[in-house]
Design a protein around this motif. Structure first.
Motif, PDB file in Angstrom:
ATOM      1  N   LEU A   1      33.239  44.007  25.754  1.00  0.00           N
ATOM      2  CA  LEU A   1      34.147  45.026  26.248  1.00  0.00           C
ATOM      3  C   LEU A   1      35.035  44.474  27.358  1.00  0.00           C
ATOM      4  O   LEU A   1      36.245  44.731  27.395  1.00  0.00           O
ATOM      5  N   GLY A   2      34.441  43.692  28.261  1.00  0.00           N
ATOM      6  CA  GLY A   2      35.213  43.088  29.346  1.00  0.00           C
ATOM      7  C   GLY A   2      36.269  42.131  28.828  1.00  0.00           C
ATOM      8  O   GLY A   2      37.404  42.096  29.329  1.00  0.00           O
ATOM      9  N   ASP A   3      35.914  41.339  27.795  1.00  0.00           N
ATOM     10  CA  ASP A   3      36.879  40.413  27.198  1.00  0.00           C
ATOM     11  C   ASP A   3      38.035  41.169  26.548  1.00  0.00           C
ATOM     12  O   ASP A   3      39.203  40.764  26.668  1.00  0.00           O
ATOM     13  N   TYR A   4      37.696  42.264  25.863  1.00  0.00           N
ATOM     14  CA  TYR A   4      38.745  43.070  25.210  1.00  0.00           C
ATOM     15  C   TYR A   4      39.707  43.657  26.240  1.00  0.00           C
ATOM     16  O   TYR A   4      40.932  43.584  26.081  1.00  0.00           O
ATOM     17  N   LEU A   5      39.147  44.224  27.314  1.00  0.00           N
ATOM     18  CA  LEU A   5      39.989  44.803  28.353  1.00  0.00           C
ATOM     19  C   LEU A   5      40.838  43.730  29.032  1.00  0.00           C
ATOM     20  O   LEU A   5      42.016  43.955  29.330  1.00  0.00           O
ATOM     21  N   GLY A   6      40.233  42.551  29.265  1.00  0.00           N
ATOM     22  CA  GLY A   6      40.981  41.473  29.884  1.00  0.00           C
ATOM     23  C   GLY A   6      42.174  41.054  29.049  1.00  0.00           C
ATOM     24  O   GLY A   6      43.290  40.876  29.570  1.00  0.00           O
TER      25      GLY A   6
ATOM     26  N   CYS B   1      34.074  52.784  31.375  1.00  0.00           N
ATOM     27  CA  CYS B   1      34.267  51.359  31.091  1.00  0.00           C
ATOM     28  C   CYS B   1      35.143  50.699  32.137  1.00  0.00           C
ATOM     29  O   CYS B   1      34.841  49.600  32.627  1.00  0.00           O
ATOM     30  N   LEU B   2      36.240  51.354  32.482  1.00  0.00           N
ATOM     31  CA  LEU B   2      37.164  50.780  33.466  1.00  0.00           C
ATOM     32  C   LEU B   2      36.493  50.627  34.823  1.00  0.00           C
ATOM     33  O   LEU B   2      36.652  49.601  35.498  1.00  0.00           O
ATOM     34  N   VAL B   3      35.745  51.631  35.222  1.00  0.00           N
ATOM     35  CA  VAL B   3      35.081  51.582  36.529  1.00  0.00           C
ATOM     36  C   VAL B   3      33.971  50.537  36.539  1.00  0.00           C
ATOM     37  O   VAL B   3      33.805  49.786  37.513  1.00  0.00           O
ATOM     38  N   SER B   4      33.197  50.455  35.446  1.00  0.00           N
ATOM     39  CA  SER B   4      32.086  49.499  35.404  1.00  0.00           C
ATOM     40  C   SER B   4      32.579  48.055  35.386  1.00  0.00           C
ATOM     41  O   SER B   4      31.919  47.169  35.931  1.00  0.00           O
ATOM     42  N   GLN B   5      33.736  47.824  34.802  1.00  0.00           N
ATOM     43  CA  GLN B   5      34.255  46.469  34.689  1.00  0.00           C
ATOM     44  C   GLN B   5      35.093  46.048  35.893  1.00  0.00           C
ATOM     45  O   GLN B   5      35.085  44.882  36.287  1.00  0.00           O
ATOM     46  N   TYR B   6      35.820  46.993  36.498  1.00  0.00           N
ATOM     47  CA  TYR B   6      36.791  46.628  37.531  1.00  0.00           C
ATOM     48  C   TYR B   6      36.628  47.415  38.828  1.00  0.00           C
ATOM     49  O   TYR B   6      37.523  47.365  39.678  1.00  0.00           O
ATOM     50  N   SER B   7      35.557  48.168  38.956  1.00  0.00           N
ATOM     51  CA  SER B   7      35.272  48.907  40.192  1.00  0.00           C
ATOM     52  C   SER B   7      36.432  49.853  40.535  1.00  0.00           C
ATOM     53  O   SER B   7      36.956  50.527  39.662  1.00  0.00           O
ATOM     54  N   TRP B   8      36.856  49.860  41.809  1.00  0.00           N
ATOM     55  CA  TRP B   8      37.877  50.829  42.215  1.00  0.00           C
ATOM     56  C   TRP B   8      39.232  50.487  41.628  1.00  0.00           C
ATOM     57  O   TRP B   8      40.082  51.379  41.455  1.00  0.00           O
TER      58      TRP B   8
ATOM     59  N   ILE C   1      26.929  56.630  28.417  1.00  0.00           N
ATOM     60  CA  ILE C   1      26.866  55.666  27.321  1.00  0.00           C
ATOM     61  C   ILE C   1      27.205  54.266  27.826  1.00  0.00           C
ATOM     62  O   ILE C   1      26.617  53.271  27.395  1.00  0.00           O
ATOM     63  N   VAL C   2      28.169  54.199  28.765  1.00  0.00           N
ATOM     64  CA  VAL C   2      28.589  52.900  29.303  1.00  0.00           C
ATOM     65  C   VAL C   2      27.410  52.182  29.944  1.00  0.00           C
ATOM     66  O   VAL C   2      27.209  50.972  29.750  1.00  0.00           O
ATOM     67  N   SER C   3      26.624  52.915  30.713  1.00  0.00           N
ATOM     68  CA  SER C   3      25.480  52.291  31.395  1.00  0.00           C
ATOM     69  C   SER C   3      24.379  51.893  30.424  1.00  0.00           C
ATOM     70  O   SER C   3      23.499  51.095  30.767  1.00  0.00           O
ATOM     71  N   ALA C   4      24.422  52.431  29.206  1.00  0.00           N
ATOM     72  CA  ALA C   4      23.404  52.110  28.207  1.00  0.00           C
ATOM     73  C   ALA C   4      23.776  50.896  27.354  1.00  0.00           C
ATOM     74  O   ALA C   4      22.970  50.457  26.533  1.00  0.00           O
ATOM     75  N   LEU C   5      24.977  50.363  27.549  1.00  0.00           N
ATOM     76  CA  LEU C   5      25.408  49.204  26.774  1.00  0.00           C
ATOM     77  C   LEU C   5      24.603  47.965  27.170  1.00  0.00           C
ATOM     78  O   LEU C   5      24.224  47.803  28.332  1.00  0.00           O
ATOM     79  N   THR C   6      24.376  47.087  26.215  1.00  0.00           N
ATOM     80  CA  THR C   6      23.693  45.834  26.508  1.00  0.00           C
ATOM     81  C   THR C   6      24.645  44.887  27.234  1.00  0.00           C
ATOM     82  O   THR C   6      25.850  45.106  27.271  1.00  0.00           O
ATOM     83  N   MET C   7      24.112  43.802  27.768  1.00  0.00           N
ATOM     84  CA  MET C   7      24.936  42.826  28.475  1.00  0.00           C
ATOM     85  C   MET C   7      25.969  42.200  27.548  1.00  0.00           C
ATOM     86  O   MET C   7      27.122  41.969  27.936  1.00  0.00           O
ATOM     87  N   ASP C   8      25.578  41.915  26.320  1.00  0.00           N
ATOM     88  CA  ASP C   8      26.518  41.338  25.351  1.00  0.00           C
ATOM     89  C   ASP C   8      27.646  42.309  25.029  1.00  0.00           C
ATOM     90  O   ASP C   8      28.820  41.909  24.932  1.00  0.00           O
TER      91      ASP C   8
END
Length: 207
Positions: free
Chosen positions: A44-49, A111-118, A32-39
């Motif tokens: 999601l990245g802003d929320y995690l940040g 989500c964590l891996v897609s946004q922040y890698s390892w 599902i994470v890979s299916a998210l749009t860029m927006d």
């Protein structure tokens, strides 16, 4: 206790089934994470940040408040599975809950891996993995017992194939669910007092 162990041994195929269903949910959640749009990924990245900044600067809510909130959440999950196991129509609901739990974990880690890698993977290992190493088996064992009892109800009350009294199976099912609930309290304790410490160790790497 011996009867309880025997019951769990007899339910081994059900454990395998619900475990596979859970793993399918994990994979689905990660996809599902890979299916998210860029927006959506940006939001999601802003929320995690913002979440990581809050954890680093202010920490997490008070331990006592967090413990009861976490314990209540997990106990409601186990309680719902127990209730669904008592009814014939609740069988699909048990399967849906197991799948949904897998989706939630897969989506969180994805989500964590897609946004922040390892670094995100490291955060997942300290925040998601530890307590779930106990919580997931607890939920799967409870689910298998619920499915087994529901199938017994179907054979006994709906199909009329057996006239086996359900008092003893019900008592064993309830006893097992109660034992899993006690383990949940231990999981909630770890998640309340240990997990936040490990999260604060790793959070600076994500800022």
């Amino acid at each position: 206790m011996r009867n309880l162990r025997l019951m769990m041994k007899e339910q081994t195929p059900l454990y395998i089934f619900v475990a596979v269903l859970f793993l399918v949910g994990v994979v689905f959640g990660a996809l599902i994470v890979s299916a998210l749009t860029m927006d959506q990924q940006q939001e999601l990245g802003d929320y995690l940040g913002n979440f990581f900044v809050t954890v680093d600067q202010q920490g997490l809510p008070g331990a006592e408040e967090s413990f009861w909130n976490i314990a209540a959440l997990h106990l409601k999950w186990v309680g719902l599975i127990w209730i669904l196991g008592l009814s014939v129509i609740g069988l699909p609901g048990i399967l849906i809950l197991d799948f949904l739990k897998g989706v939630l974990i897969g989506f969180t880690v994805g989500c964590l891996v897609s946004q922040y890698s390892w670094h995100g993977l490291l955060f997942a290992l300290v925040s998601v993995a530890p307590h779930n190493l106990v919580l997931i088996p607890v939920l799967l064992v409870t689910s298998a017992a619920a499915i087994a009892f529901s199938l017994l109800m179907i054979r006994s009350r709906v199909l009329g194939r057996t006239r086996t009294p359900i008092t003893r199976p019900f008592a064993m099912y309830t006893l097992l669910s109660f034992a899993m609930a006690v383990l949940i309290l231990g999981v909630a304790s770890f998640e309340t007092w240990v997990t936040p410490v490990m999260m604060r160790w790793v959070t600076p790497m994500l800022l």
